[in-house]
Design a protein around this motif. Structure first.
Motif, mmCIF file in Angstrom:
data_model
loop_
_atom_site.group_PDB
_atom_site.id
_atom_site.type_symbol
_atom_site.label_atom_id
_atom_site.label_comp_id
_atom_site.label_asym_id
_atom_site.label_seq_id
_atom_site.Cartn_x
_atom_site.Cartn_y
_atom_site.Cartn_z
ATOM 1 N N PHE A 146 0.828 -1.207 0.000
ATOM 2 C CA PHE A 146 0.000 0.000 0.000
ATOM 3 C C PHE A 146 0.861 1.255 0.000
ATOM 4 C CE2 PHE A 146 -2.171 3.393 2.306
ATOM 5 C CZ PHE A 146 -3.378 3.470 1.635
ATOM 6 N N PHE A 147 1.823 1.313 0.914
ATOM 7 C CA PHE A 147 2.640 2.517 1.019
ATOM 8 C C PHE A 147 3.682 2.616 -0.092
ATOM 9 C CE2 PHE A 147 1.136 2.443 5.486
ATOM 10 C CZ PHE A 147 0.573 3.712 5.505
ATOM 11 N N LEU A 148 4.081 1.498 -0.652
ATOM 12 C CA LEU A 148 4.988 1.530 -1.801
ATOM 13 C C LEU A 148 4.331 2.254 -2.975
ATOM 14 C CD1 LEU A 148 7.609 0.469 -3.299
ATOM 15 C CD2 LEU A 148 6.166 -1.431 -4.021
ATOM 16 N N VAL A 149 3.071 1.923 -3.243
ATOM 17 C CA VAL A 149 2.347 2.553 -4.348
ATOM 18 C C VAL A 149 2.086 4.024 -4.051
ATOM 19 C CG1 VAL A 149 0.199 2.511 -5.672
ATOM 20 C CG2 VAL A 149 1.304 0.369 -5.025
ATOM 21 N N LYS A 150 1.643 4.326 -2.831
ATOM 22 C CA LYS A 150 1.384 5.729 -2.464
ATOM 23 C C LYS A 150 2.653 6.568 -2.620
ATOM 24 C CE LYS A 150 -2.953 5.836 -1.234
ATOM 25 N NZ LYS A 150 -3.297 4.728 -2.132
ATOM 26 N N ASP A 151 3.790 6.020 -2.197
ATOM 27 C CA ASP A 151 5.045 6.765 -2.266
ATOM 28 C C ASP A 151 5.502 6.934 -3.711
ATOM 29 O OD1 ASP A 151 7.398 8.019 -1.233
ATOM 30 O OD2 ASP A 151 8.477 6.143 -1.497
ATOM 31 N N ALA A 152 5.462 5.854 -4.496
ATOM 32 C CA ALA A 152 5.978 5.902 -5.873
ATOM 33 C C ALA A 152 5.150 6.845 -6.743
ATOM 34 C CB ALA A 152 5.991 4.501 -6.471
ATOM 35 N N LEU A 153 3.829 6.769 -6.649
ATOM 36 C CA LEU A 153 2.984 7.610 -7.495
ATOM 37 C C LEU A 153 2.937 9.051 -6.990
ATOM 38 C CD1 LEU A 153 -0.008 5.203 -8.269
ATOM 39 C CD2 LEU A 153 2.144 5.514 -9.508
ATOM 40 N N GLY A 154 2.928 9.234 -5.680
ATOM 41 C CA GLY A 154 2.890 10.585 -5.135
ATOM 42 C C GLY A 154 4.154 11.367 -5.438
ATOM 43 N N ARG A 155 5.312 10.742 -5.276
ATOM 44 C CA ARG A 155 6.553 11.474 -5.504
ATOM 45 C C ARG A 155 6.870 11.621 -6.995
ATOM 46 N NH1 ARG A 155 11.698 9.054 -5.831
ATOM 47 N NH2 ARG A 155 11.666 6.849 -6.391
ATOM 48 N N SER A 156 6.178 10.899 -7.857
ATOM 49 C CA SER A 156 6.372 11.098 -9.297
ATOM 50 C C SER A 156 5.951 12.506 -9.715
ATOM 51 C CB SER A 156 5.573 10.062 -10.099
ATOM 52 O OG SER A 156 4.174 10.285 -9.955
ATOM 53 N N ALA A 157 5.002 13.087 -8.983
ATOM 54 C CA ALA A 157 4.550 14.433 -9.309
ATOM 55 C C ALA A 157 5.487 15.499 -8.755
ATOM 56 C CB ALA A 157 3.134 14.651 -8.768
ATOM 57 N N CYS A 158 5.974 15.308 -7.522
ATOM 58 C CA CYS A 158 6.789 16.346 -6.889
ATOM 59 C C CYS A 158 8.283 16.104 -7.023
ATOM 60 C CB CYS A 158 6.426 16.476 -5.411
ATOM 61 S SG CYS A 158 6.740 14.992 -4.432
ATOM 62 N N GLY A 159 8.699 14.867 -7.388
ATOM 63 C CA GLY A 159 10.113 14.581 -7.606
ATOM 64 C C GLY A 159 10.926 14.422 -6.343
ATOM 65 N N LYS A 160 10.304 14.013 -5.240
ATOM 66 C CA LYS A 160 11.037 13.858 -3.986
ATOM 67 C C LYS A 160 11.719 12.486 -3.903
ATOM 68 C CE LYS A 160 8.724 17.087 -0.888
ATOM 69 N NZ LYS A 160 8.052 17.247 0.414
ATOM 70 N N ARG A 161 12.556 12.343 -2.869
ATOM 71 C CA ARG A 161 13.281 11.088 -2.637
ATOM 72 C C ARG A 161 12.325 10.027 -2.113
ATOM 73 N NH1 ARG A 161 16.666 13.169 0.164
ATOM 74 N NH2 ARG A 161 18.410 13.405 -1.299
ATOM 75 N N ALA A 162 12.590 8.766 -2.426
ATOM 76 C CA ALA A 162 11.711 7.665 -2.034
ATOM 77 C C ALA A 162 11.771 7.435 -0.530
ATOM 78 C CB ALA A 162 12.096 6.396 -2.783
ATOM 79 N N LYS A 163 10.602 7.173 0.060
ATOM 80 C CA LYS A 163 10.520 6.785 1.471
ATOM 81 C C LYS A 163 10.454 5.275 1.626
ATOM 82 C CE LYS A 163 8.043 10.996 2.871
ATOM 83 N NZ LYS A 163 7.779 11.588 1.550
ATOM 84 N N VAL A 164 9.848 4.584 0.652
ATOM 85 C CA VAL A 164 9.758 3.123 0.652
ATOM 86 C C VAL A 164 10.598 2.621 -0.507
ATOM 87 C CG1 VAL A 164 8.208 1.143 0.589
ATOM 88 C CG2 VAL A 164 7.421 3.305 1.561
ATOM 89 N N LYS A 165 11.654 1.877 -0.211
ATOM 90 C CA LYS A 165 12.616 1.511 -1.243
ATOM 91 C C LYS A 165 12.625 0.020 -1.566
ATOM 92 C CE LYS A 165 15.683 5.335 -0.009
ATOM 93 N NZ LYS A 165 17.050 5.746 0.406
ATOM 94 N N GLU A 166 11.929 -0.785 -0.810
ATOM 95 C CA GLU A 166 11.955 -2.229 -1.039
ATOM 96 C C GLU A 166 10.627 -2.692 -1.599
ATOM 97 O OE1 GLU A 166 12.998 -4.233 2.474
ATOM 98 O OE2 GLU A 166 15.007 -3.368 2.633
ATOM 99 N N LEU A 167 10.691 -3.477 -2.677
ATOM 100 C CA LEU A 167 9.485 -4.053 -3.249
ATOM 101 C C LEU A 167 8.977 -5.179 -2.359
ATOM 102 C CD1 LEU A 167 10.372 -4.266 -7.039
ATOM 103 C CD2 LEU A 167 8.631 -2.831 -6.014
ATOM 104 N N PRO A 168 7.685 -5.325 -2.205
ATOM 105 C CA PRO A 168 7.157 -6.433 -1.411
ATOM 106 C C PRO A 168 7.417 -7.768 -2.111
ATOM 107 C CG PRO A 168 5.383 -5.250 -2.514
ATOM 108 C CD PRO A 168 6.631 -4.455 -2.744
ATOM 109 N N PRO A 169 7.534 -8.827 -1.375
ATOM 110 C CA PRO A 169 7.839 -10.137 -1.964
ATOM 111 C C PRO A 169 6.617 -10.756 -2.641
ATOM 112 C CG PRO A 169 7.560 -10.335 0.404
ATOM 113 C CD PRO A 169 7.466 -8.872 0.098
ATOM 114 N N VAL A 170 6.263 -10.254 -3.818
ATOM 115 C CA VAL A 170 5.151 -10.811 -4.597
ATOM 116 C C VAL A 170 5.641 -10.993 -6.026
ATOM 117 C CG1 VAL A 170 3.353 -9.756 -3.190
ATOM 118 C CG2 VAL A 170 4.290 -8.494 -5.113
ATOM 119 N N HIS A 171 4.820 -11.673 -6.839
ATOM 120 C CA HIS A 171 5.151 -11.840 -8.257
ATOM 121 C C HIS A 171 5.077 -10.465 -8.925
ATOM 122 C CE1 HIS A 171 5.093 -16.162 -7.850
ATOM 123 N NE2 HIS A 171 3.901 -16.091 -7.275
ATOM 124 N N SER A 172 6.204 -9.954 -9.363
ATOM 125 C CA SER A 172 6.275 -8.564 -9.794
ATOM 126 C C SER A 172 5.532 -8.301 -11.100
ATOM 127 C CB SER A 172 7.739 -8.132 -9.939
ATOM 128 O OG SER A 172 8.394 -8.941 -10.900
#
Length: 534
Positions: free
Chosen positions: A289-315
């Motif tokens: 949940f927070f990986l998606v919120k962080d990745a999509l939210g910071r795509s607009a403002c260009g900030k540094r990532a807060k969540v850097k690890e992908l969850p262990p699922v089939h990517s």
């Protein structure tokens, strides 16, 4: 003689002895004197030693109405008070005025209201849905109004938090069981139910939603303050629900604070000797949940990532709550990181930066996203269809959404790393493809997961017809009964898009240098701090 008598008769009929001249100078008109109309200086101004000039003076109808005089060739204005009352003619749809500009559009600084200045959720209204059933006796649930709020969360909120409401819906199959034994989570369930009903027209429930939210914060402070209860499934889910509430409530900036708190709690879990304090199912759900919120939210403002690890699922598997694979989410995050390096200016010409950009480009072009096993692979849509708008199967919805996200990611890549011109053929091709993927989903199947691709596409549209279409989609997402989370962010996202359109339309394309063509960096990023797009 006949003509003179007819003129006198006309004056008598009108009741006015007209002594002013229509072609007189502006000085005499301002003094309300008859002008002899001598040019270039009339005799009256010459004799009075005044400045004489001729020109056109516009007379607006509103001014004539306020003075109670006739306007142009219309009949004489009425003097009674009812004259100024206007009857509003109902229109079929709202007229969009994104062409209009103000003084602020011509200024150098971009000014967008902060999240606290946006209209509260109370202003959005829609018919109140009926409740379907009454919940059974639950230890953490108080009798009375709480039962209605819980039932609404069960029947409506859970359903609209994902594209496909099946066994993968964690808001139903993880959060609800935890709420039966956790008061803090139950309080947030009730808060979201009350907040959503507020948007549906029951405005008196907004204080109720805030009261449940504040009770959750009190319980969290107590639990986190004690080492033995600081890290738990209950606290982690309560923080996630607080984040959902803040985003839904006009996209309050504090949602990112809850994101950071959840990330810190997950790190504490990894450092703890007893890793069983947070179950794997909850850890995976919250991380995703927070990986998606962080990745999509910071795509607009260009900030540094807060969540850097992908969850262990089939990517490469499409997540029904996200609308795309986590491989694509990782690519979007990589594009944002490369754009951050590009902004520094020292890495653009380096081989390593170019290699990484080429790798991301290759990943985008070769990306394949597959349906999850829980969704049938039967689909009737192999390509965008302009006509199909109803009766889509779950597989159709996921395939349309994943293709839309993929197209928007390509557009985001060329916008940020290639400084694409909105009028370039490749840009227009991607915009057109994205719109074709949106049409089968609108309006019945639009959800919060579609806000990011809608936002990216809208920034780069150039045709008025396409702009109106995308504004209509934003209006659909503002309906809380369709898109619970995105409804809080749509108002701000729409304002940013309209501001970009106006500022871009005002500038001359030929006068823009190569370094200024990156519209995303120039316009979007400065206005998108703490904006949630997922």
């Amino acid at each position: 003689m006949c003509s003179e008598s007819s003129a006198i008769a006309a004056k008598q009929r009108s009741g006015r002895n007209v002594t002013h001249s229509r072609r007189g100078c502006l000085t005499c008109k301002r003094r309300k004197l008859r002008c002899p109309e001598n040019r270039p200086i009339c005799a009256r101004c010459w004799n009075d030693n005044r400045v004489c000039h001729y020109g056109i003076q516009l007379q607006w109808e509103d001014e004539s109405r306020s003075r109670g005089v006739k306007h142009g060739r219309s009949t004489r204005a009425a003097k009674h008070p009812g004259w100024e009352s206007w009857v509003q003619v109902p229109v079929r749809r709202r007229v969009e005025h994104f062409i209009n500009t103000t003084v602020s559009d011509l200024e150098d600084e971009i000014s967008i209201p902060s999240s606290g200045e946006w209209s509260p959720l109370l202003r959005r209204g829609s018919p109140t849905p009926s409740l379907l059933s009454w919940p059974r006796a639950i230890p953490t649930l108080q009798p009375g109004q709480d039962g209605l709020l819980f039932d609404y969360y069960l029947q409506r909120v859970c359903q609209n938090m994902t594209l496909v409401d099946d066994s993968s819906n964690a808001f139903r199959h993880i959060i609800l069981p935890i709420s039966l034994s956790s008061e803090s989570v139950m309080q947030m369930v009730l808060a979201l139910g009350a907040l959503t009903l507020t948007a549906a027209g029951q405005h008196d429930l907004y204080p109720v939603a805030l009261r449940h939210k504040h009770r959750t914060i009190q319980l969290l402070r107590h639990d986190i303050g004690q080492p033995e209860t600081a890290v738990s499934d209950y606290n982690l889910i309560a923080i996630l629900m607080l984040c959902v509430f803040e985003i839904s409530d006009s996209c309050q900036a504090s949602w990112s604070t809850h994101l950071c708190a959840a990330v810190d709690m997950l790190r504490l879990r990894m450092d703890a000797h007893d890793a069983s304090v947070i179950t794997p199912a909850v850890s995976t759900f919250v991380s995703k949940f927070f990986l998606v919120k962080d990745a999509l939210g910071r795509s607009a403002c260009g900030k540094r990532a807060k969540v850097k690890e992908l969850p262990p699922v089939h990517s490469d598997e499409i997540d029904p709550s996200v609308g795309c694979s986590y491989e694509l989410i990782g690519i979007i995050s990589s594009i944002t990181d490369l754009s951050r390096e590009m902004a520094t200016g020292g890495f653009v010409t380096s081989v390593s930066w170019s290699d990484k950009a080429a790798l991301v480009d290759h990943q985008l072009e070769s990306l394949t996203q597959r349906l999850p096993p829980c969704v049938s692979s039967h689909t009737s849509m192999d390509s965008p269809n302009l006509e199909v708008q109803a009766g889509l199967s779950p597989s159709d919805i996921l395939l349309c959404t994943s293709s839309l996200m993929h197209t928007a990611a390509k557009l985001y890549f060329i916008a940020t790393l290639r400084s694409a011109d909105p009028y370039a053929p490749r840009t227009q091709e991607l915009v057109s493809d994205a719109i074709q993927w949106i049409k089968p989903l609108s309006p019945m199947y639009l959800r919060s997961a579609h806000l990011w691709p809608l936002f990216v596409t809208a920034v780069y549209v150039t045709e008025d017809e396409d702009r109106l279409f995308l504004l209509d989609q934003f209006s659909v997402l503002e309906r809380q009964d369709i898109s619970i989370v995105a409804a809080g962010s749509v108002g701000r996202a729409r304002e940013i898009v309209e501001t970009v359109w106006k500022r871009r339309d005002l500038e001359l394309r030929s006068s823009v240098s190569a370094n200024e063509k990156n519209i995303w960096a120039r316009y979007v990023q400065p206005m998108s701090d703490e904006l949630s797009l997922g």
